[in-house]
Scaffold this active site. Structure first.
Site, PDB file in Angstrom:
ATOM      1  N   SER A 181     -20.063  -6.632  13.924  1.00 35.07           N
ATOM      2  CA  SER A 181     -18.209  -7.160  14.270  1.00 35.07           C
ATOM      3  C   SER A 181     -17.822  -6.652  12.822  1.00 35.07           C
ATOM      4  CB  SER A 181     -18.562  -7.854  14.619  1.00 35.07           C
ATOM      5  OG  SER A 181     -17.232  -8.559  14.661  1.00 35.07           O
ATOM      6  N   CYS A 196     -18.297 -20.493  12.442  1.00 33.97           N
ATOM      7  CA  CYS A 196     -18.433 -21.168  14.585  1.00 33.97           C
ATOM      8  C   CYS A 196     -18.626 -22.271  14.682  1.00 33.97           C
ATOM      9  CB  CYS A 196     -19.321 -19.976  15.045  1.00 33.97           C
ATOM     10  SG  CYS A 196     -19.411 -18.240  14.905  1.00 33.97           S
TER      11      CYS A 196
END
Length: 369
Positions: A197, A321
């Site tokens: 990412s 998250c």
């Protein structure tokens, strides 16, 4: 403000901002268009693809651009299952993007799964892993991360790859936290699928990649276009891809210097925090940019993090998250850490100095004393 949460996200490098701006103003065409404007945009995408392929030691045809690691993870895992894997092995400390995908795909395709337990350091049993693969008569998919995003623990990915290859299985590796400071050479490591990412290594948010080994099947996540050789339909995020490649290159060229700096910052932090009663450093010999530590306290983690934030120090209690949940993370639970402890993660990166780290640690020590 002292930002020490680089495992959550990283600031854009100045040269990345410059490249993104250039693409936005000069190469904004659709890469699928055959005219000059489209060809210019296509060249940006393919140059970026070659950049990663070269540094990974793979071919450009094995690199696919996505919207980020979460998409890459699901795409890779599903592709492996459609390629014949009927048994998935993962670990209790994997990122939720892996664990949730494994749960969904195992149920959807009605295949077996095994979630390996870890010891109090977060390590899996290599013997248990091999025995599980050996006992399964079909094709096994192993999904294990390179570096744990909360503790910084480094899994022995080369040994894992050798075990998986020994029994003709497939190995998916979430390498998101390994991007800056670990060698990423999928073929040498026995990895068949690998996710990254961009925003974890000073690139833009909303862009990532998936490596898919040439010997495996290619199965798209959805239908609707021929982009990314039909593996990932949808008009490419050209400026994001360009920014990702630039961020990668900038860090890759100076990775040893940065690795040493991060290790120094981690060492400084450990020494500065040692006066906290009952301090426990988790995975001290793990990734140089992640320091995870625990200590007993009557305060709650969210109260301490808020107090630090007011003082201008930004840390986290684990994965971004799961922020806002105010619960002990699944990683800490899997490691069987005491419930009355505070667990914090300090992660270093671009712009951090030794003075910043020392000041942040001194502030934390004062707040918990």
């Amino acid at each position: 403000m002292i930002y020490l949460d680089h495992a959550s996200t990283t600031p854009l490098l100045p040269e990345v901002i410059s490249v993104v701006n250039d693409v936005l103003t000069e190469s904004w065409g659709n890469p699928s268009s055959s005219h000059a404007n489209g060809r210019k945009a296509k060249a940006v995408v393919e140059t970026a693809r070659k950049t990663f392929a070269t540094d990974f030691g793979v071919t450009p045809g094995e690199i696919f651009f996505t919207s980020g690691a979460t998409e890459s993870i699901f795409l890779g895992l599903q592709s492996a299952i459609l390629d014949g894997c009927d048994f998935i092995i993962t670990a209790a400390t994997e990122h939720k993007a892996v664990l949730d995908s494994v749960d969904f795909l195992a149920q959807k395709h009605q295949i077996k799964k095994l979630v390996l337990a870890v010891n109090n350091k977060g390590q899996i049993s290599m013997t248990e892993l091999e025995n599980a693969i050996k006992a399964h008569p079909g094709k096994t998919l192993v999904a294990l991360m390179y570096v744990n995003n909360e503790t910084g623990l480094i899994h022995p990915v080369k040994s894992i790859g050798q075990i998986v290859g020994k029994y003709d299985g497939l190995f998916f590796c979430d390498a998101v936290q390994a991007a800056l400071f670990q060698d990423i050479t999928p073929r040498d490591l026995g990895i068949h699928y690998l996710s990254l990412s961009a925003h974890k290594f000073n690139g833009p948010k909303g862009v990532g990649l998936l490596f898919v080994a040439r010997e495996t099947g290619k199965h798209s996540l959805w239908k609707g276009g021929s982009q990314e050789r039909k593996m990932r339909p949808g008009t490419e995020n050209v400026y994001g891809i360009a920014g990702m490649a630039k961020a990668w290159r900038s860090n890759f060229d100076s990775r040893m210097e940065k690795r040493n700096l991060m290790a120094d910052l981690k060492s400084i932090a450990i020494k500065a925090l040692n006066s906290i009663p009952g301090l426990e450093i988790n995975a001290e010999d793990g990734a140089p940019h992640i320091l995870h530590f625990s200590f007993p306290s009557a305060k709650k983690a969210e109260q301490l993090l808020m107090a630090l934030d007011i003082e201008g120090v930004m840390l986290s209690a684990g994965s971004a998250c799961q922020s806002g949940s105010h619960q002990v993370s699944h990683v800490i639970e899997a490691m069987n850490k005491p419930g009355n402890q505070i667990h914090l993660r300090m992660s270093f990166g671009f712009g951090n100095t030794k003075d910043q780290v020392l000041s942040a640690c001194q502030t934390l020590v004062r707040l918990v004393s």
